[in-house]
Design a protein around this motif. Structure first.
Motif, PDB file in Angstrom:
ATOM      1  N   ALA A  21       0.815  -1.203   0.000  1.00 44.13           N
ATOM      2  CA  ALA A  21       0.000   0.000   0.000  1.00 44.13           C
ATOM      3  C   ALA A  21       0.848   1.254   0.000  1.00 44.13           C
ATOM      4  O   ALA A  21       1.932   1.271   0.544  1.00 44.13           O
ATOM      5  N   THR A  22       0.387   2.319  -0.595  1.00 41.63           N
ATOM      6  CA  THR A  22       1.156   3.561  -0.616  1.00 41.63           C
ATOM      7  C   THR A  22       0.542   4.614   0.283  1.00 41.63           C
ATOM      8  O   THR A  22       1.207   5.570   0.644  1.00 41.63           O
ATOM      9  N   SER A  23      -0.718   4.472   0.620  1.00 41.24           N
ATOM     10  CA  SER A  23      -1.346   5.468   1.479  1.00 41.24           C
ATOM     11  C   SER A  23      -1.068   5.141   2.933  1.00 41.24           C
ATOM     12  O   SER A  23      -0.974   3.988   3.323  1.00 41.24           O
ATOM     13  N   ALA A  24      -0.920   6.181   3.751  1.00 40.51           N
ATOM     14  CA  ALA A  24      -0.639   5.975   5.170  1.00 40.51           C
ATOM     15  C   ALA A  24      -1.907   5.564   5.903  1.00 40.51           C
ATOM     16  O   ALA A  24      -2.968   6.135   5.688  1.00 40.51           O
ATOM     17  N   PRO A  25      -1.816   4.545   6.782  1.00 44.12           N
ATOM     18  CA  PRO A  25      -2.993   4.173   7.555  1.00 44.12           C
ATOM     19  C   PRO A  25      -3.354   5.245   8.562  1.00 44.12           C
ATOM     20  O   PRO A  25      -2.500   6.011   9.005  1.00 44.12           O
ATOM     21  N   ALA A  26      -4.614   5.288   8.914  1.00 45.69           N
ATOM     22  CA  ALA A  26      -5.083   6.319   9.828  1.00 45.69           C
ATOM     23  C   ALA A  26      -4.629   6.047  11.251  1.00 45.69           C
ATOM     24  O   ALA A  26      -4.428   4.915  11.657  1.00 45.69           O
ATOM     25  N   VAL A  27      -4.462   7.123  12.006  1.00 44.56           N
ATOM     26  CA  VAL A  27      -4.158   7.045  13.427  1.00 44.56           C
ATOM     27  C   VAL A  27      -5.325   7.677  14.168  1.00 44.56           C
ATOM     28  O   VAL A  27      -5.763   8.775  13.833  1.00 44.56           O
ATOM     29  N   ALA A  28      -5.829   6.993  15.162  1.00 38.70           N
ATOM     30  CA  ALA A  28      -6.968   7.520  15.908  1.00 38.70           C
ATOM     31  C   ALA A  28      -6.543   8.705  16.747  1.00 38.70           C
ATOM     32  O   ALA A  28      -5.511   8.688  17.391  1.00 38.70           O
ATOM     33  N   ALA A  29      -7.362   9.738  16.717  1.00 38.83           N
ATOM     34  CA  ALA A  29      -7.130  10.845  17.631  1.00 38.83           C
ATOM     35  C   ALA A  29      -7.447  10.384  19.045  1.00 38.83           C
ATOM     36  O   ALA A  29      -8.227   9.464  19.255  1.00 38.83           O
ATOM     37  N   LYS A  30      -6.838  11.037  20.025  1.00 41.79           N
ATOM     38  CA  LYS A  30      -7.118  10.648  21.401  1.00 41.79           C
ATOM     39  C   LYS A  30      -8.556  10.962  21.772  1.00 41.79           C
ATOM     40  O   LYS A  30      -9.115  10.357  22.658  1.00 41.79           O
ATOM     41  N   GLY A  31      -9.157  11.881  21.069  1.00 43.82           N
ATOM     42  CA  GLY A  31     -10.604  12.062  21.194  1.00 43.82           C
ATOM     43  C   GLY A  31     -11.039  12.818  22.423  1.00 43.82           C
ATOM     44  O   GLY A  31     -10.571  12.563  23.509  1.00 43.82           O
ATOM     45  N   GLY A  32     -11.947  13.738  22.219  1.00 47.40           N
ATOM     46  CA  GLY A  32     -12.502  14.478  23.342  1.00 47.40           C
ATOM     47  C   GLY A  32     -13.663  13.737  23.964  1.00 47.40           C
ATOM     48  O   GLY A  32     -14.112  12.701  23.492  1.00 47.40           O
ATOM     49  N   LYS A  33     -14.169  14.296  25.046  1.00 56.23           N
ATOM     50  CA  LYS A  33     -15.256  13.674  25.782  1.00 56.23           C
ATOM     51  C   LYS A  33     -16.502  13.499  24.932  1.00 56.23           C
ATOM     52  O   LYS A  33     -17.262  12.578  25.114  1.00 56.23           O
ATOM     53  N   ASN A  34     -16.707  14.419  24.000  1.00 58.94           N
ATOM     54  CA  ASN A  34     -17.925  14.397  23.209  1.00 58.94           C
ATOM     55  C   ASN A  34     -17.813  13.567  21.934  1.00 58.94           C
ATOM     56  O   ASN A  34     -18.762  13.465  21.178  1.00 58.94           O
ATOM     57  N   SER A  35     -16.631  12.996  21.686  1.00 53.86           N
ATOM     58  CA  SER A  35     -16.466  12.160  20.506  1.00 53.86           C
ATOM     59  C   SER A  35     -17.296  10.900  20.640  1.00 53.86           C
ATOM     60  O   SER A  35     -17.275  10.247  21.678  1.00 53.86           O
ATOM     61  N   PRO A  36     -18.049  10.515  19.589  1.00 59.30           N
ATOM     62  CA  PRO A  36     -18.903   9.327  19.695  1.00 59.30           C
ATOM     63  C   PRO A  36     -18.105   8.048  19.841  1.00 59.30           C
ATOM     64  O   PRO A  36     -18.638   7.030  20.254  1.00 59.30           O
ATOM     65  N   THR A  37     -16.809   8.049  19.483  1.00 57.45           N
ATOM     66  CA  THR A  37     -15.997   6.844  19.600  1.00 57.45           C
ATOM     67  C   THR A  37     -14.901   7.005  20.642  1.00 57.45           C
ATOM     68  O   THR A  37     -13.972   6.230  20.690  1.00 57.45           O
ATOM     69  N   ALA A  38     -15.001   8.021  21.500  1.00 57.68           N
ATOM     70  CA  ALA A  38     -13.974   8.230  22.511  1.00 57.68           C
ATOM     71  C   ALA A  38     -13.984   7.082  23.515  1.00 57.68           C
ATOM     72  O   ALA A  38     -15.024   6.569  23.888  1.00 57.68           O
ATOM     73  N   VAL A  39     -12.783   6.664  23.929  1.00 58.10           N
ATOM     74  CA  VAL A  39     -12.633   5.598  24.905  1.00 58.10           C
ATOM     75  C   VAL A  39     -11.841   6.135  26.080  1.00 58.10           C
ATOM     76  O   VAL A  39     -10.840   6.824  25.908  1.00 58.10           O
ATOM     77  N   SER A  40     -12.287   5.828  27.280  1.00 55.80           N
ATOM     78  CA  SER A  40     -11.540   6.216  28.465  1.00 55.80           C
ATOM     79  C   SER A  40     -10.576   5.093  28.805  1.00 55.80           C
ATOM     80  O   SER A  40     -10.999   3.989  29.183  1.00 55.80           O
ATOM     81  N   TYR A  41      -9.280   5.359  28.635  1.00 51.63           N
ATOM     82  CA  TYR A  41      -8.277   4.338  28.885  1.00 51.63           C
ATOM     83  C   TYR A  41      -7.817   4.363  30.333  1.00 51.63           C
ATOM     84  O   TYR A  41      -7.830   5.395  31.003  1.00 51.63           O
ATOM     85  N   ALA A  42      -7.386   3.212  30.800  1.00 49.92           N
ATOM     86  CA  ALA A  42      -6.823   3.113  32.145  1.00 49.92           C
ATOM     87  C   ALA A  42      -5.523   3.900  32.206  1.00 49.92           C
ATOM     88  O   ALA A  42      -4.843   4.075  31.188  1.00 49.92           O
ATOM     89  N   PRO A  43      -5.130   4.390  33.367  1.00 48.30           N
ATOM     90  CA  PRO A  43      -3.817   5.037  33.485  1.00 48.30           C
ATOM     91  C   PRO A  43      -2.721   4.067  33.072  1.00 48.30           C
ATOM     92  O   PRO A  43      -2.788   2.868  33.356  1.00 48.30           O
ATOM     93  N   ASN A 164      -4.573   0.400  28.126  1.00 51.11           N
ATOM     94  CA  ASN A 164      -3.873   1.656  27.827  1.00 51.11           C
ATOM     95  C   ASN A 164      -2.992   1.417  26.615  1.00 51.11           C
ATOM     96  O   ASN A 164      -2.314   0.394  26.525  1.00 51.11           O
ATOM     97  N   PRO A 165      -2.952   2.350  25.657  1.00 51.05           N
ATOM     98  CA  PRO A 165      -2.225   2.127  24.402  1.00 51.05           C
ATOM     99  C   PRO A 165      -0.736   2.458  24.435  1.00 51.05           C
ATOM    100  O   PRO A 165      -0.052   2.313  23.413  1.00 51.05           O
ATOM    101  N   SER A 166      -0.205   2.899  25.570  1.00 50.41           N
ATOM    102  CA  SER A 166       1.193   3.328  25.634  1.00 50.41           C
ATOM    103  C   SER A 166       2.144   2.138  25.727  1.00 50.41           C
ATOM    104  O   SER A 166       1.886   1.173  26.450  1.00 50.41           O
ATOM    105  N   VAL A 167       3.278   2.224  25.038  1.00 54.62           N
ATOM    106  CA  VAL A 167       4.319   1.202  25.127  1.00 54.62           C
ATOM    107  C   VAL A 167       5.050   1.360  26.464  1.00 54.62           C
ATOM    108  O   VAL A 167       5.513   2.461  26.784  1.00 54.62           O
ATOM    109  N   PRO A 168       5.144   0.317  27.274  1.00 59.70           N
ATOM    110  CA  PRO A 168       5.824   0.435  28.568  1.00 59.70           C
ATOM    111  C   PRO A 168       7.260   0.940  28.429  1.00 59.70           C
ATOM    112  O   PRO A 168       7.932   0.650  27.442  1.00 59.70           O
ATOM    113  N   PHE A 169       7.717   1.696  29.398  1.00 56.75           N
ATOM    114  CA  PHE A 169       9.065   2.253  29.486  1.00 56.75           C
ATOM    115  C   PHE A 169       9.311   3.377  28.475  1.00 56.75           C
ATOM    116  O   PHE A 169       9.928   4.366  28.817  1.00 56.75           O
ATOM    117  N   ARG A 170       8.839   3.227  27.226  1.00 52.77           N
ATOM    118  CA  ARG A 170       9.165   4.184  26.164  1.00 52.77           C
ATOM    119  C   ARG A 170       8.094   5.234  25.944  1.00 52.77           C
ATOM    120  O   ARG A 170       8.382   6.343  25.515  1.00 52.77           O
TER     121      ARG A 170
END
Length: 293
Positions: A21-43, A164-170
């Motif tokens: 593929a040549t097009s870049a895949p989408a990255v989800a925005a972290k999303g505000g409270k009012n976003s219909p697809t917003a997810v509250s992640y654990a710390p 939570n989507p963060s990579v540990p340590f990094r």
């Protein structure tokens, strides 16, 4: 990385089994409270499901890479497609290798080792496999067949609050690498094989990209320490914290002890175009990327 038989292979998938593929895949925005697809992640500090968590599929242990979402706000965790494979360690052609079906149950496990499996902290269902998708489509691109090694596990609704989507340590990912690597580029990873006996200080890895193969589909890398059986599927970041790829193979020759990292830009774009999950995209980490431990 499927079994100890991997160590005898020139380029074998590296699950640990117990019993273009040549097009870049989408990255989800972290999303505000009012976003219909917003997810509250654990710390990040207390999340039980995150990049680097162990994943068990009918006894086979792998490591999670990144977190993904879709247009309906569902949460997915990625690992390698070969983690659900049914063949030998040397069966690395995703267009022909057998696999467990979609709908197979997967467990997220914390603290597992060869002595003790650890604690199951959540569950999910295999929702996408690049191998199954390529076989269904009759894929003929040899590079895709050889290197497209991504699967997505849909997290059970009851367990999404543990993610939570963060990579540990990094920290990160901050986005997706769409330009590949050149020789000498720094890469970072976090593997969690049960072969490491639960010693967490052995999980963060730093290394160097050696060569790009398959017209951008794969990167051969050296890391300290190298990925071992059980690390399959784990996340690789580039030097800026972008999601680079997913750990797929361990090579004995010609680059002894190097790892093959499938390019996420290619893998995710393929999934977006052919996987049937509407609005599929990567979720960036909630923690800033830091190259220094």
């Amino acid at each position: 990385m499927r079994t100890s038989r991997t160590l005898l292979a020139v380029a074998a998938s590296i699950t640990l089994t117990s019993a273009v593929a040549t097009s870049a895949p989408a990255v989800a925005a972290k999303g505000g409270k009012n976003s219909p697809t917003a997810v509250s992640y654990a710390p990040a500090a207390t999340a039980k499901i995150h990049p680097g968590v162990q994943m068990y599929t009918e006894g086979a242990q792998c490591t999670a890479n990144f977190v993904y979402t879709d247009g309906a706000g569902a949460t997915y965790v990625g690992y390698a497609a070969h983690c659900a494979g049914l063949g030998e360690a040397t069966d690395t052609n995703g267009c022909t290798a057998p696999s467990l079906p979609l709908g197979t149950r997967v467990q997220f496990v914390e603290g597992g080792s060869l002595v003790s499996r650890g604690t199951t902290v959540g569950q999910g269902t295999l929702a996408y496999s690049s191998w199954l998708t390529m076989q269904q489509r009759g894929e003929t691109n040899e590079n895709a067949c050889a290197y497209n090694d991504l699967a997505l596990v849909k997290v059970d609704a009851a367990d999404v609050a543990k993610v939570n989507p963060s990579v540990p340590f990094r920290g990160g990912p901050v986005g997706i690498n769409t330009t590949g690597t050149t020789t000498g580029d720094t890469v970072y990873s976090y593997g969690n094989s049960s072969l490491r006996a639960g010693i967490e200080t052995l999980s963060p890895k730093q290394g160097t990209s050696v060569i790009t193969e398959g017209e951008g589909w794969s990167h051969a890398v050296y890391t300290v320490s190298p990925g071992v059986p059980g690390d399959s599927g784990s996340a690789f970041l580039d030097g800026q914290g972008n999601a680079l790829g997913t750990l797929s193979t361990l090579a004995i020759a010609p680059l002894a002890a190097s790892n093959g990292v499938s390019d996420l830009n290619h893998e995710l774009t393929y999934a977006q175009q052919n996987g049937g999950i509407s609005g599929l995209r990567l979720v960036p980490g909630t923690e800033p990327f830091s190259p220094i431990l």
